[in-house]
Write a protein that holds these residues in place. Structure first.
Motif, PDB file in Angstrom:
ATOM      1  N   ASP A   9       0.817  -1.224   0.000  1.00 38.25           N
ATOM      2  CA  ASP A   9       0.000   0.000   0.000  1.00 38.25           C
ATOM      3  C   ASP A   9       0.848   1.270   0.000  1.00 38.25           C
ATOM      4  N   THR A  10       1.842   1.327  -0.883  1.00 38.70           N
ATOM      5  CA  THR A  10       2.725   2.496  -0.921  1.00 38.70           C
ATOM      6  C   THR A  10       2.335   3.493  -2.007  1.00 38.70           C
ATOM      7  N   ASP A  11       1.206   3.258  -2.697  1.00 36.47           N
ATOM      8  CA  ASP A  11       0.890   4.066  -3.870  1.00 36.47           C
ATOM      9  C   ASP A  11      -0.525   4.632  -3.815  1.00 36.47           C
ATOM     10  N   ASN A  12      -0.840   5.467  -4.813  1.00 38.86           N
ATOM     11  CA  ASN A  12      -2.218   5.868  -5.073  1.00 38.86           C
ATOM     12  C   ASN A  12      -2.478   5.679  -6.563  1.00 38.86           C
ATOM     13  N   SER A  15       0.192   7.392  -8.886  1.00 41.69           N
ATOM     14  CA  SER A  15       1.626   7.289  -8.598  1.00 41.69           C
ATOM     15  C   SER A  15       2.246   6.015  -9.160  1.00 41.69           C
ATOM     16  N   THR A  18       3.786  -0.132  -5.967  1.00 43.03           N
ATOM     17  CA  THR A  18       4.650  -0.715  -4.938  1.00 43.03           C
ATOM     18  C   THR A  18       5.760  -1.552  -5.562  1.00 43.03           C
ATOM     19  N   THR A  52      -5.349  -0.250  -4.423  1.00 48.79           N
ATOM     20  CA  THR A  52      -5.173   0.735  -5.485  1.00 48.79           C
ATOM     21  C   THR A  52      -5.511   0.153  -6.854  1.00 48.79           C
ATOM     22  N   SER A  88      -1.643   7.239   0.264  1.00 49.03           N
ATOM     23  CA  SER A  88      -1.253   5.835   0.408  1.00 49.03           C
ATOM     24  C   SER A  88      -1.337   5.420   1.875  1.00 49.03           C
ATOM     25  N   ASP A  89      -1.312   4.108   2.111  1.00 52.10           N
ATOM     26  CA  ASP A  89      -1.470   3.556   3.463  1.00 52.10           C
ATOM     27  C   ASP A  89      -0.386   2.519   3.742  1.00 52.10           C
ATOM     28  N   PRO A  90       0.883   2.908   3.638  1.00 48.13           N
ATOM     29  CA  PRO A  90       1.960   1.916   3.604  1.00 48.13           C
ATOM     30  C   PRO A  90       2.208   1.185   4.918  1.00 48.13           C
TER      31      PRO A  90
END
Length: 232
Positions: A9-12, A15, A18, A52, A88-90
């Motif tokens: 979950d490092t992206d939107n 972007s 991951t 995402t 994002s929700d990393p």
């Protein structure tokens, strides 16, 4: 033995993904540490699970002993925070191969089939005395981070985004692939391929798979040529 660092979950929607971030971090880590691979693991896609694009997570594989877990964790965490994407929700999690238990592997397997919670992920990390953090947003990435490590450590899930120090893209000879660390190449019907050329679109990663602890490539014959098959 291997240290596994899971990221999710490092992206939107606008972007880089991951997978791209994990390969970028692998490049940076490789300047100091023996990074052996990056793997991608597909988790359950469900309307009740926010994700995402694909709900997949990435795992870095670093060939070091358990005394380096915290050091590597902090290094990857810094890289993730330096490239934090709003919206994002990393999450990040790390464990050495010797620290993996059936409960961690089961969590990874369950993440492919049922909806899991942050609470269970955090309890696993706490009970194993292993580092786990959410780095922003809802912190839901902790679920995929733990799941990825469990799946990667079992050695029988997902596909390689990177094997060794560089991305493998395009067409290679069988000899080149075997020299790069591929253990075996098979057709989808089970025939071993030991010579010749494996074709792939020039901009596409070679879809290597971890299977039973080995690096395997599956191909199919089309018009007299062997083409890389997409799995995972």
């Amino acid at each position: 033995m291997m240290i596994y660092i899971g990221m999710d979950d490092t992206d939107n929607l606008e972007s880089r993904g991951t997978g791209t971030l994990s390969r970028t971090i692998a490049t940076e880590l490789s300047k100091k540490y023996p990074v052996s691979a990056v793997t991608r693991h597909q988790l359950l896609k469900h309307t009740d699970i926010p994700f995402t694009t694909h709900n997949s997570c990435s795992v870095l594989h670093v060939d070091l002993g358990p005394e380096h877990v915290e050091e590597l964790y902090e290094s990857v965490k810094k890289e993730m925070m330096d490239d934090f994407i709003e919206g994002s929700d990393p999450g990040i999690f790390a464990a050495h191969h010797t620290q993996l238990t059936p409960a961690l592997v089961a969590f990874g397997q369950d993440a492919k089939a049922i909806i899991l919670t942050q609470g269970r992920a955090r309890a696993l990390a706490r009970n194993h005395n292993l580092p786990l953090e959410g780095l922003g947003g809802t912190e839901d990435g902790v679920i995929g981070a733990v799941a990825g490590v469990g799946l990667a450590g079992a050695g029988d899930d997902g596909r390689f985004l990177r094997l060794g120090a560089k991305d493998l893209r395009g067409t290679y000879s069988v000899e080149e692939l075997l020299n790069h660390g591929v253990d075996a190449i098979y057709t989808v019907e089970g025939i071993p391929i030991t010579e010749g050329t494996i074709y792939n679109k020039e901009d596409k990663l070679v879809r290597l798979c971890p299977l039973n602890g080995h690096v395997v490539l599956f191909v199919e014959e089309r018009d007299g040529k062997f083409w890389n098959v997409s799995r995972g």
